[in-house]
Design a protein around this motif. Sequence first.
Motif, PDB file in Angstrom:
ATOM      1  N   UNK A  99       0.828  -1.213   0.000  1.00  0.00           N
ATOM      2  CA  UNK A  99       0.000   0.000   0.000  1.00  0.00           C
ATOM      3  C   UNK A  99       0.865   1.267   0.000  1.00  0.00           C
ATOM      4  N   UNK A 100       2.162   1.104  -0.302  1.00  0.00           N
ATOM      5  CA  UNK A 100       3.064   2.259  -0.316  1.00  0.00           C
ATOM      6  C   UNK A 100       3.875   2.280  -1.602  1.00  0.00           C
ATOM      7  N   UNK A 101       3.150   2.128  -2.729  1.00  0.00           N
ATOM      8  CA  UNK A 101       3.780   2.378  -4.012  1.00  0.00           C
ATOM      9  C   UNK A 101       3.977   1.199  -4.931  1.00  0.00           C
ATOM     10  N   UNK A 366       1.904  11.211  -2.336  1.00  0.00           N
ATOM     11  CA  UNK A 366       0.796  10.786  -3.189  1.00  0.00           C
ATOM     12  C   UNK A 366      -0.390  10.335  -2.345  1.00  0.00           C
ATOM     13  N   UNK A 367      -0.142   9.470  -1.349  1.00  0.00           N
ATOM     14  CA  UNK A 367      -1.111   9.115  -0.297  1.00  0.00           C
ATOM     15  C   UNK A 367      -2.394   8.471  -0.819  1.00  0.00           C
ATOM     16  N   UNK A 368      -2.314   7.667  -1.859  1.00  0.00           N
ATOM     17  CA  UNK A 368      -3.532   7.097  -2.431  1.00  0.00           C
ATOM     18  C   UNK A 368      -4.163   6.022  -1.545  1.00  0.00           C
ATOM     19  N   UNK A 369      -3.363   5.386  -0.696  1.00  0.00           N
ATOM     20  CA  UNK A 369      -3.912   4.317   0.150  1.00  0.00           C
ATOM     21  C   UNK A 369      -3.827   4.648   1.628  1.00  0.00           C
ATOM     22  N   UNK A 425       6.430  10.513  -7.426  1.00  0.00           N
ATOM     23  CA  UNK A 425       5.519  11.560  -6.967  1.00  0.00           C
ATOM     24  C   UNK A 425       4.811  12.226  -8.147  1.00  0.00           C
ATOM     25  N   UNK A 426       5.563  12.508  -9.209  1.00  0.00           N
ATOM     26  CA  UNK A 426       4.977  13.161 -10.381  1.00  0.00           C
ATOM     27  C   UNK A 426       4.004  12.234 -11.094  1.00  0.00           C
ATOM     28  N   UNK A 428       2.611   9.496  -9.984  1.00  0.00           N
ATOM     29  CA  UNK A 428       1.509   9.127  -9.100  1.00  0.00           C
ATOM     30  C   UNK A 428       0.445  10.196  -9.021  1.00  0.00           C
ATOM     31  N   UNK A 429       0.863  11.445  -8.994  1.00  0.00           N
ATOM     32  CA  UNK A 429      -0.088  12.551  -8.922  1.00  0.00           C
ATOM     33  C   UNK A 429      -0.876  12.714 -10.222  1.00  0.00           C
ATOM     34  N   UNK A 430      -0.224  12.402 -11.346  1.00  0.00           N
ATOM     35  CA  UNK A 430      -0.865  12.620 -12.645  1.00  0.00           C
ATOM     36  C   UNK A 430      -1.690  11.437 -13.115  1.00  0.00           C
ATOM     37  N   UNK A 431      -1.448  10.243 -12.579  1.00  0.00           N
ATOM     38  CA  UNK A 431      -2.113   9.036 -13.051  1.00  0.00           C
ATOM     39  C   UNK A 431      -3.311   8.662 -12.188  1.00  0.00           C
ATOM     40  N   UNK A 432      -4.177   7.843 -12.737  1.00  0.00           N
ATOM     41  CA  UNK A 432      -5.342   7.378 -11.984  1.00  0.00           C
ATOM     42  C   UNK A 432      -4.943   6.347 -10.944  1.00  0.00           C
ATOM     43  N   UNK A 433      -5.730   6.259  -9.894  1.00  0.00           N
ATOM     44  CA  UNK A 433      -5.449   5.291  -8.830  1.00  0.00           C
ATOM     45  C   UNK A 433      -5.681   3.874  -9.353  1.00  0.00           C
ATOM     46  N   UNK A 434      -4.680   2.985  -9.237  1.00  0.00           N
ATOM     47  CA  UNK A 434      -4.849   1.612  -9.728  1.00  0.00           C
ATOM     48  C   UNK A 434      -5.975   0.889  -9.001  1.00  0.00           C
ATOM     49  N   UNK A 435      -6.625  -0.008  -9.693  1.00  0.00           N
ATOM     50  CA  UNK A 435      -7.698  -0.797  -9.067  1.00  0.00           C
ATOM     51  C   UNK A 435      -7.127  -1.769  -8.058  1.00  0.00           C
ATOM     52  N   UNK A 436      -7.902  -2.038  -7.016  1.00  0.00           N
ATOM     53  CA  UNK A 436      -7.482  -2.995  -5.999  1.00  0.00           C
ATOM     54  C   UNK A 436      -8.124  -4.343  -6.254  1.00  0.00           C
ATOM     55  N   UNK A 437      -7.502  -5.383  -5.656  1.00  0.00           N
ATOM     56  CA  UNK A 437      -8.031  -6.744  -5.816  1.00  0.00           C
ATOM     57  C   UNK A 437      -8.296  -7.371  -4.472  1.00  0.00           C
TER      58      UNK A 437
END
Length: 437
Positions: A99-101, A366-369, A425-426, A428-437
């Motif tokens: 969950x950290x990249x 980025x902090x997506x998770x 960081x760049x 991650x900020x510009x891309x969509x959040x990957x789907x989880x499984x």
Amino acid sequence: MTKPADAALSDEGIVRDDYALQRVPPDARYGWATVAVQRFGLLSALSQFLLGATLGMGMTFWDAVLAITIGAAILELAAIAVGVAGMREGMSTTLLARWAGFGRYGSGLVGVVLAVSLLGWFGVQSAVLGQGLAALLGGPPVWVWAVAGGLVITAIVVHGFAGMAWTAWITVPAFLALAGWAIAVELAKQPLGELIASAPPGPVISLAQGATLVAGGFIVGATISPDMCRFNRSAADVVKQTIVGITLGEYVLALVGVLLAHALRTGDVVAIVTTTSGVVGTIVLVTATLKVNDWNLYSSSLGVTNALDTAFGLRVSRAKVTIVLGVLGTALAALGIADHLVGFLVLLGVAVPPIAGILIAEYYVVRRWRADLAESRARGELPASAPGWVPAALVAWPAAALIGHFVAWGIPALNALVAAFILYAVIGRLSAKPRTT
């Protein structure tokens, strides 16, 4: 908070899992001093004297102080950043990486890279131990000593952090006392002021090269900080034990190596520490090796345990993985194969700093998770799902490793870490959040 009842993840006896695939609960944490002595144990090794001697051969004393200051600052910042994340989440490096990249499968790849690197060094260190014991004590051939040393360390690591903590409280003071005595005897032969002011005896080493030696020498240890810091109780404890451990390890031991190089006019200072007498030399060699090599094997076992879970869905006891890896690493040492792996391990080392850069970028920038981690942390569980692959890491990791390897200016380890941080960081900020499984 109660421990999980899952028998496959029991934390008792020979099947001790040591929370390899779980969060470390609050009631299993330790005081900062217990973790600090292990952090210092990683640096209280003969290799630190050798590092200092290498600096001393090509730098003045005060230039070496500056190089160590720069290198230690880099290490402390990286180790504290990933260590606080590991403490907060109670997760090892490879488990946190889900969950950290890196995602589920990427974290398995991280585990394999770290395991191969650290297991290789486990074999190298076991071989060095075998050679040293054979030279000091005679008796059986080198391979027998290497096997004995490797199996003893494996037996300690099987019992996890608790067994390694007891070992550290014994070996670190013994190493410092006996090695310190041997060094004091040698340094007393010349005035300290003359040693500090003396010119280096070998080819000149630049400040950037010196800082690279310091930072690169322990960057793997900084990257795997969550393996250790997940047993801390607070962020303040992580900061204290990291600063104390790295500062003492780098300044005290490395600077002593610098002085020894100036006093003896040679970089071969380890012999002075280990051959003062048979008994003292043997104890110094054994204690120095134990506290480095147990963490090589321990973090390898955590990485492989996570990789087996992510790749094949196998929840295997960390202790059993430790036994297999310990036997394998010991066999590498006994057969003399480990010595031929050094060049490969050094090359593989450029892939390690980007791991820390990506972990830091995702967790703090980025902090997506982070929300998933916080919600599940309140329950004492892992998040219910994780991404499979994270494209940003698949781009940033190899790109940063190549930058670290090929860019000639600056500090390669720092170049790779910073490049990975910025790239992830760049992207991650510009891309969509990957789907989880």
